[in-house]
Design a protein around this motif. Structure first.
Motif, PDB file in Angstrom:
ATOM      1  N   GLU A 572       0.834  -1.198   0.000  1.00  0.00           N
ATOM      2  CA  GLU A 572       0.000   0.000   0.000  1.00  0.00           C
ATOM      3  C   GLU A 572       0.876   1.257   0.000  1.00  0.00           C
ATOM      4  N   ALA A 573       1.924   1.237   0.794  1.00  0.00           N
ATOM      5  CA  ALA A 573       2.828   2.383   0.863  1.00  0.00           C
ATOM      6  C   ALA A 573       3.542   2.600  -0.470  1.00  0.00           C
ATOM      7  N   VAL A 574       3.911   1.505  -1.141  1.00  0.00           N
ATOM      8  CA  VAL A 574       4.550   1.623  -2.459  1.00  0.00           C
ATOM      9  C   VAL A 574       3.604   2.325  -3.435  1.00  0.00           C
ATOM     10  N   LEU A 585      10.422   8.813  -1.397  1.00  0.00           N
ATOM     11  CA  LEU A 585       9.425   7.957  -0.755  1.00  0.00           C
ATOM     12  C   LEU A 585       9.262   6.639  -1.492  1.00  0.00           C
ATOM     13  N   VAL A 586       9.341   6.691  -2.821  1.00  0.00           N
ATOM     14  CA  VAL A 586       9.267   5.451  -3.608  1.00  0.00           C
ATOM     15  C   VAL A 586      10.396   4.517  -3.192  1.00  0.00           C
ATOM     16  N   ALA A 587      11.599   5.077  -3.058  1.00  0.00           N
ATOM     17  CA  ALA A 587      12.754   4.264  -2.670  1.00  0.00           C
ATOM     18  C   ALA A 587      12.543   3.638  -1.297  1.00  0.00           C
ATOM     19  N   GLU A 588      12.077   4.430  -0.333  1.00  0.00           N
ATOM     20  CA  GLU A 588      11.844   3.908   1.019  1.00  0.00           C
ATOM     21  C   GLU A 588      10.811   2.775   0.998  1.00  0.00           C
ATOM     22  N   ALA A 589       9.730   2.989   0.259  1.00  0.00           N
ATOM     23  CA  ALA A 589       8.650   1.996   0.239  1.00  0.00           C
ATOM     24  C   ALA A 589       9.081   0.717  -0.467  1.00  0.00           C
ATOM     25  N   GLU A 590       9.723   0.844  -1.617  1.00  0.00           N
ATOM     26  CA  GLU A 590      10.201  -0.339  -2.340  1.00  0.00           C
ATOM     27  C   GLU A 590      11.229  -1.106  -1.501  1.00  0.00           C
ATOM     28  N   PHE A 591      12.055  -0.395  -0.783  1.00  0.00           N
ATOM     29  CA  PHE A 591      13.072  -1.024   0.060  1.00  0.00           C
ATOM     30  C   PHE A 591      12.408  -1.842   1.170  1.00  0.00           C
ATOM     31  N   ARG A 592      11.396  -1.261   1.796  1.00  0.00           N
ATOM     32  CA  ARG A 592      10.714  -1.988   2.860  1.00  0.00           C
ATOM     33  C   ARG A 592      10.017  -3.226   2.317  1.00  0.00           C
ATOM     34  N   ALA A 593       9.306  -3.103   1.187  1.00  0.00           N
ATOM     35  CA  ALA A 593       8.615  -4.246   0.605  1.00  0.00           C
ATOM     36  C   ALA A 593       9.611  -5.333   0.198  1.00  0.00           C
ATOM     37  N   LYS A 599      12.505 -11.739   3.711  1.00  0.00           N
ATOM     38  CA  LYS A 599      12.196 -12.482   4.928  1.00  0.00           C
ATOM     39  C   LYS A 599      11.283 -13.673   4.637  1.00  0.00           C
ATOM     40  N   ARG A 600      10.403 -13.525   3.664  1.00  0.00           N
ATOM     41  CA  ARG A 600       9.474 -14.611   3.321  1.00  0.00           C
ATOM     42  C   ARG A 600      10.093 -15.622   2.361  1.00  0.00           C
ATOM     43  N   GLY A 601      11.343 -15.389   1.951  1.00  0.00           N
ATOM     44  CA  GLY A 601      12.029 -16.321   1.071  1.00  0.00           C
ATOM     45  C   GLY A 601      11.721 -16.153  -0.402  1.00  0.00           C
ATOM     46  N   ASP A 602      11.023 -15.066  -0.783  1.00  0.00           N
ATOM     47  CA  ASP A 602      10.729 -14.803  -2.194  1.00  0.00           C
ATOM     48  C   ASP A 602      11.856 -13.923  -2.742  1.00  0.00           C
ATOM     49  N   TYR A 603      12.982 -14.557  -3.038  1.00  0.00           N
ATOM     50  CA  TYR A 603      14.175 -13.799  -3.396  1.00  0.00           C
ATOM     51  C   TYR A 603      14.094 -13.100  -4.756  1.00  0.00           C
ATOM     52  N   PRO A 604      13.464 -13.686  -5.779  1.00  0.00           N
ATOM     53  CA  PRO A 604      13.317 -12.932  -7.034  1.00  0.00           C
ATOM     54  C   PRO A 604      12.534 -11.632  -6.837  1.00  0.00           C
ATOM     55  N   ALA A 605      11.455 -11.680  -6.070  1.00  0.00           N
ATOM     56  CA  ALA A 605      10.687 -10.459  -5.808  1.00  0.00           C
ATOM     57  C   ALA A 605      11.509  -9.469  -4.992  1.00  0.00           C
ATOM     58  N   ARG A 612      14.411  -1.621  -8.082  1.00  0.00           N
ATOM     59  CA  ARG A 612      13.517  -0.463  -8.247  1.00  0.00           C
ATOM     60  C   ARG A 612      13.804   0.587  -7.177  1.00  0.00           C
ATOM     61  N   ALA A 613      14.029   0.129  -5.957  1.00  0.00           N
ATOM     62  CA  ALA A 613      14.329   1.052  -4.866  1.00  0.00           C
ATOM     63  C   ALA A 613      15.618   1.813  -5.130  1.00  0.00           C
ATOM     64  N   LEU A 614      16.624   1.111  -5.660  1.00  0.00           N
ATOM     65  CA  LEU A 614      17.906   1.760  -5.935  1.00  0.00           C
ATOM     66  C   LEU A 614      17.760   2.835  -7.004  1.00  0.00           C
ATOM     67  N   THR A 615      17.010   2.540  -8.043  1.00  0.00           N
ATOM     68  CA  THR A 615      16.774   3.533  -9.096  1.00  0.00           C
ATOM     69  C   THR A 615      16.123   4.782  -8.518  1.00  0.00           C
TER      70      THR A 615
END
Length: 931
Positions: A572-574, A585-593, A599-605, A612-615
Motif C-alpha cells: 500500500e505504501a509503495v 518515498l518510492v525508494a523507502e517503500a520499495e526497500f521496505r517491501a 524475509k518470506r524467502g521470495d528472493y526474485p521479488a 527499483r528502490a535503488l533507481t
C-alpha cells in the motif's frame, strides 16, 4: 598544439598558457598567437613579467607543468575523447571545456541513469617515475572531496583510473559560471554579495574538511539555472600541509576513504590563477585557507567595482600593494564592506580574517548595516531614552531566550506521548497475557531499550531545536531536515510500541530484538547526514507523513516477525509513494517491501524490488538509502540467489557508496561486511568470511557495546566460519560468548538461546563429542517446546539434528523415532511439499534398513526439492548424492554414475570447481567410472 593558447575569463590568456610562455615551452605558432594578445593587453604583459620573476632559472625551458606529487612532471598531448567513448561505465556525450589540469566531458552514467560531468586529469601530469604514487594521491584527494557534502560544493560521485589518467565523475550543472552570471546583466551589490556569500560557505566547508581550493575565481563558481551557487573545479585542490599521514602506500579502492588529514603535498608550488593569487604564493609560500580568502576577496572586489583591487605587479611584489590599488571609476562598494574586504586583502596572511566564517559574518553584517544606515540626528532627549530603554531591552532579551529554551524542552517532551507510564503498563500486560514462561523476563529486557531510544529522541529533538532557535548555528533548511528526520523516527517508534501493546507469541519472541534495532536518531542531529537527506515539499508534508506511517507500521510488523501482515501494508505504501511522485518515498517503500519479500524467502521479488528502490534512491540523490539498498543486494543476489560473483560486484559498489557518503557510520561498513561474509561463506572462502565477521564484530562491540543483538550475530557468524575451517575449539568459545550475551539479553528460557545451544551442539557433533552434543540438543529442544509449543516447526529443526546425532552414535531406533516426529511436525506445520519435509525424508532414508523403502523416501525427497527449490539447488545435490550411493550399493552402477554427475554439476555451480566437496565428488566419480 595551438589549443594550448587559451583564454581565461575576461578574454585574457589562461594561466597554463602564460606559465608555458614564461618557460619558453610554446611552439612558434603558439608564441605567435600569444604575442597577438600580448600586444594589446597590458594586464597579461604584467602577469607574464611577474611569472618570469618567480620561475627558477633551472626550470626555464624544461617545458614542465606545475607539480603533482613530489616533483614536476612533463606534460604531453592529450587524446580527445569523442561522443560514444567509454570511461569505465560512463559514456562520453560531448566536451564541456578544458583547463590546465584536465578536460571536462558531459557523460552518461547508465547505472544511475543520469548525466554527469566527467573530468580527466591530463595523463602528462603523471610521470612514469611517480605515476602510481601521484595517481594514488590524486584519487585520495578526489575522495576526500567526495566526502564533503555541502549545497554550495559541486557533488563528486566517483573517482577512478582510465588508461593511466585519473578521472572524477561530478554533478552536471545546467547553467554558467559566476563570470557569465555577472556579465549577463547589471547586478545589484546585494545580489552580488549574496552570490559570493554562498560561494564563501563552500570554501568554509572545504577548509573545515582540511582542504584548500588554491584556484578560487569566478570561472570556478557555477550558477545554475535556478540560481544555486556551487564552487567547482577542484583540479588544484590539495589537502592542507598540516597533515602528516603517509601517502606512498598503494591505493586501495576498497579502503575506507581518508579524512581530510590523511594526505599531504609538497608546499611551494606556483599553482592558481595569477590575478587572484595571494602575495605570499608568489614567493613560494604554501597555499592555505588564508590564500583562498585573499582570492575570494579579489574576486568579490572585482565583481562589485568592475576592476581588481591590485595590479599584477603589486601582487608579485614589484611595488607596494597599496600603490597598486586600482581606482574604480564607478564606486559601487557598499561602505560597510570596505573594512572586511581590506582585511581579507591584507598583504600579510596573519593580518587577514581568522577564517572564511569570520569574513562571511563581517560581510553580512556590513551589508545589513549599509541597508539600515540613514541620516541620524541625536538629541539629548534621544540619548536619555536609549539609556532608560537599555534595562528593559536586556530583560526582554533574557525572557525571549528563556522562552526559546522552554519551547525546545517541550519539543523533546513530545516523545512522552508515545512512551509513558500508560504505554509501559499496556505493553507489560500484553506480554504477560501470552502466558509464556519468558514473558516477564522479556518485558524486563525490552523496556530498557525502549527507554534509551526515547531518551535519545528527546535529546536529539531538543538539540535540533536549540541549534536553530537558541544558538542560531543552523539555518532554516537544516532545521527542517532535522524535524523531518525526527518525525520519521518517532513514527517508527510509535508503530513498534503499538505492535507490542498487542503482542502475540511471535511478537513476544522478537520484542527485545525489535527494540534494540530501532533506527538510531543520531543522524537527525548530524549536519552532514541531514544535508544528504532528501527534503520533501513542505506543502504536502501531511501526505508524506501518512505514507511514512504506513512504512513505519510495515517495519514494526516485520520487526516482530509478522511478515504476512506487513507485506500488504508495505505494498500500500509503495502505491501511495508512486502516486505522490516523490522518488525518495518510492525508494523507502520499495526497500521496505523488498525486505519483507526477502524475509518470506521470495528472493526474485526481493531482488526486483531492491533494484527499483535503488533507481528511485539515485533519482532522489539519497546516497545513504542507496548504500543500504546496495548492501542488501549483496546478500539477496550473492547469497540467496547464489550468484556469488554478482554479489561481490554489488559489494564493491556498496564500498564505493560508503566511501563517498559524508558522515558514514562504521556500523554501515560492519553491516556490509556481515552481508558479504554470507556470500563468501557459501562458496567455501571461510578465511575471508572469518575476516569479515571479525571486522564487523570489532566495530559492533565498539559502537554498540558487548550486549547488543548485532554483536551476537557477528559472534555466531564468526563461530560458524571457524567451525567450517575446522577450528572447533575457537568456534565453541565464540558460541559460548554469544550464549552468555543472549542469556543476559533475553534470559535462559528465550527461544533464541535454543538456537545458539543448537549451533554449539553442532560443533560438538563435528568434533566427534557426540555424548556432549546430545545434552545440548536436548536442552535446546526443551526450551523450544516450552517457549514455542511442541508443534512449532522450530522444534522440528532440533529434532532433526538430534536424530542425526543419535544415528552417528549408533542409536538408530532413537534416531528414527525423533526423525519420524520431526517429519510429522514439518508436514503438519509447513505442508507436504515444503523443502524441510524433503530434508527430513532424506535423513529418514539413511536410517531405514529396507533399500526399497529408502529409495522411495529419496525419490520423494528429490521430487519435493526440485519442485520447491529448483533443479540446481544444493539440497537437490545432497539427495542425488545419497540416492547415487544407494543405487551403487544395489549394483546399478550406470544409474549411480548418472545421479552422481548431476550432483557434481550442482555442487560445482553452487560452490565453485575448487571447493573441497566438489573435488571429493569428482574423485569418487572417477573411481566409479574407472574400468
Amino acid at each position: 598544439m595551438a589549443e594550448r593558447v587559451t583564454l581565461a575569463g575576461g578574454g585574457c590568456l589562461a594561466e597554463h598558457t602564460l606559465d608555458a610562455l614564461s618557460r619558453g615551452c610554446l611552439s612558434a605558432s603558439e608564441q605567435a598567437a600569444a604575442a597577438l594578445h600580448l600586444d594589446v593587453c597590458d594586464e597579461c604583459r604584467r602577469l607574464l613579467a611577474a611569472l618570469a620573476r618567480v620561475v627558477d632559472s633551472a626550470e626555464a625551458g624544461t617545458c614542465e607543468t606545475p607539480e603533482i606529487g613530489e616533483r614536476r612532471v612533463v606534460a604531453g598531448p592529450q587524446p580527445r575523447l569523442t561522443a560514444g567513448s567509454r570511461v569505465g561505465r560512463y559514456t562520453v556525450l560531448h566536451v564541456v571545456g578544458a583547463g590546465a589540469m584536465g578536460t571536462v566531458y558531459a557523460a552518461y552514467d547508465p547505472e544511475l541513469d543520469r548525466r554527469v560531468a566527467l573530468k580527466l586529469v591530463h595523463h602528462g601530469l603523471l610521470s612514469d617515475a611517480t605515476r602510481e604514487t601521484a595517481a594514488a594521491r590524486l584519487l585520495r584527494e578526489a575522495q576526500a572531496l567526495a566526502r564533503l557534502s555541502h549545497p554550495n560544493v559541486i557533488a563528486v560521485f566517483d573517482a577512478g583510473r582510465f588508461e593511466g589518467q585519473v578521472f572524477l565523475a561530478m554533478e552536471f550543472v545546467e547553467g554558467g559560471t559566476l563570470r557569465q552570471w555577472l556579465a549577463a546583466e547589471r547586478r545589484s551589490p546585494a545580489a552580488i554579495i549574496e552570490c559570493f556569500v554562498a560561494a564563501g560557505r563552500a570554501l568554509a566547508a572545504l577548509h573545515g574538511a582540511g582542504l584548500v581550493h588554491r584556484d578560487f575565481k569566478p570561472e570556478n563558481v557555477l550558477v545554475s539555472a535556478d540560481g544555486r551557487v556551487q564552487v567547482s573545479d577542484f583540479g588544484l585542490a590539495r589537502v592542507t600541509p598540516t597533515a602528516s599521514a603517509a601517502i606512498d602506500r598503494p591505493f586501495d579502492p576498497a579502503r575506507p576513504l581518508p579524512g581530510g588529514n590523511e594526505a599531504v603535498t609538497r608546499t611551494g608550488a606556483l599553482l592558481g590563477t595569477p590575478a587572484y593569487m595571494a602575495p605570499e604564493l608568489w614567493q613560494g609560500a604554501p597555499a592555505d585557507a588564508r590564500s583562498d580568502q585573499f582570492a575570494f576577496c579579489v574576486a568579490l572586489y572585482e565583481a562589485l567595482q568592475g576592476a581588481r583591487p591590485f595590479t599584477a605587479a603589486a601582487l608579485a611584489g614589484e611595488v607596494e600593494a597599496a600603490a597598486g590599488l586600482v581606482a574604480a571609476p564607478d564606486d559601487r562598494l557598499p561602505a560597510g564592506l570596505r573594512r572586511p574586504l581590506a582585511i581579507g586583502l591584507a598583504r600579510a596572511p596573519e593580518d587577514r580574517h581568522a577564517s572564511m566564517h569570520a569574513l562571511l559574518a563581517e560581510l553580512e553584517r556590513g551589508l545589513a548595516g549599509a541597508r539600515r544606515r540613514r541620516p541620524l540626528v541625536i538629541g539629548a532627549a534621544a540619548i536619555v531614552a536609549v539609556g532608560l530603554g537599555a534595562w528593559g531591552w536586556q530583560h526582554a532579551r533574557e525572557r525571549d531566550h528563556d522562552r526559546r529554551l522552554a519551547a525546545c524542552t517541550a519539543a523533546g517532551a513530545r516523545i512522552d506521548e508515545v512512551w509513558g507510564e500508560a504505554a509501559r503498563a499496556e505493553v507489560e500486560r500484553s506480554f504477560l497475557v501470552t502466558g509464556k514462561p519468558f514473558a516477564a523476563t522479556t518485558f524486563a529486557r525490552t523496556t530498557p531499550w525502549l527507554d534509551r531510544w526515547a531518551a535519545a529522541w528527546r535529546g536529539a529533538a531538543t538539540t535540533a531545536c536549540r541549534a536553530h532557535t537558541v544558538d542560531a548555528a543552523w539555518d532554516a533548511d537544516l532545521r527542517a531536515r532535522a524535524e523531518d528526520c525526527l518525525d520519521e523516527a518517532r513514527a517508527g517508534f510509535t508503530a513498534l510500541v503499538d505492535e507490542l501493546r498487542d503482542a502475540d507469541v511471535v511478537a513476544l519472541t522478537q520484542a527485545t530484538d525489535a527494540a534494540a534495532e530501532l533506527a538510531p536518531v543520531d543522524a537527525c542531529v548530524e549536519p552532514a547526514a541531514l544535508r544528504e537527506r532528501p527534503l520533501l515539499p513542505h506543502a504536502r508534508r501531511g501526505e508524506a507523513q501518512a505514507i511514512r506511517r504506513r512504512l513505519a507500521r510495515a517495519r514494526s510488523l516485520q520487526a516482530v516477525g509478522d511478515y504476512a501482515a506487513a507485506l500488504p501494508v508495505a505494498h500500500e505504501a509503495v502505491g501511495a509513494a508512486r502516486a505522490s511522485g516523490w522518488p525518495a518515498l518510492v525508494a523507502e517503500a520499495e526497500f521496505r517491501a523488498a525486505g519483507l519479500h526477502e524475509k518470506r524467502g521470495d528472493y526474485p521479488a526481493a531482488e526486483a524490488g531492491l533494484l527499483r528502490a535503488l533507481t528511485a534512491a539515485e533519482s532522489a540523490r539519497a546516497r545513504g538509502l542507496a548504500l543500504a539498498i546496495t548492501t542488501d543486494l549483496v546478500y539477496v543476489v550473492g547469497y540467496a540467489a547464489a550468484r556469488h560473483a554478482e554479489g561481490r560486484v554489488w559489494a564493491r559498489s556498496a564500498r564505493t557508496l560508503l566511501a563517498l557518503l559524508p558522515g558514514a557510520s562504521p556500523l554501515e561498513q560492519a553491516h556490509l561486511d556481515s552481508r558479504l561474509a554470507a556470500v563468501v561463506d557459501v562458496v567455501g572462502a571461510y578465511d575471508e568470511a572469518a575476516s569479515l565477521h571479525s571486522r564487523a564484530l570489532a566495530v559492533r562491540e565498539a559502537a554498540l557495546g558487548p550486549s547488543h543483538p548485532d554483536v551476537v550475530r557477528s559472534l555466531v557468524g564468526l563461530a560458524a566460519a571457524r567451525q567450517a575451517l575446522g577450528e572447533l575449539d575457537a568456534a565453541a568459545g565464540l558460541y559460548e560468548r554469544a550464549l552468555a550475551v543472549q542469556e543476559r539479553l533475553f534470559g535462559a528460557e528465550h527461544p533464541d538461546i535454543a538456537l545458539i545451544l543448537h549451533n554449539l551442539a553442532g560443533v560438538r557433533y563435528g568434533a566427534g563429542a557426540l555424548d556432549e552434543a546430545v545434552p545440548l540438543y536436548e536442552r535446546a529442544l526443551a526450551i523450544q517446546e516450552r517457549a514455542l509449543g511442541p508443534d512449532h516447526p522450530g522444534v522440528a529443526e532440533t529434532l532433526h539434528d538430534l536424530a542425526v546425532t543419535h544415528r552417528a552414535r549408533g542409536a538408530s531406533a532413537e534416531s528414527l523415532r525423533l526423525q519420524t516426529r520431526a517429519l510429522a511436525l514439518y508436514e503438519r506445520a509447513l505442508g507436504p511439499e515444503h523443502p524441510r519435509v524433503a530434508s527430513s525424508l532424506n535423513s529418514m532414508a539413511l536410517l531405514v534398513d529396507d533399500p526399497d523403502e529408502a529409495q522411495r523416501l529419496f525419490v520423494r525427497a528429490l521430487a519435493i526439492s526440485e519442485k520447491a527449490l529448483g533443479p540446481g539447488h544444493r539440497e537437490v545435490g545432497d539427495v542425488l548424492y545419497n540416492l547415487a550411493s544407494l543405487r551403487r550399493e544395489a549394483g546399478a552402477t550406470a544409474e549411480a554414475i548418472e545421479l552422481l554427475r548431476r550432483s557434481l554439476a550442482i555442487y560445482a555451480a553452487a560452490l565453485g570447481p575448487q571447493h573441497p566437496d566438489v573435488r571429493e565428488i569428482e574423485a569418487e566419480l572417477a573411481r566409479m567410472e574407472a574400468p
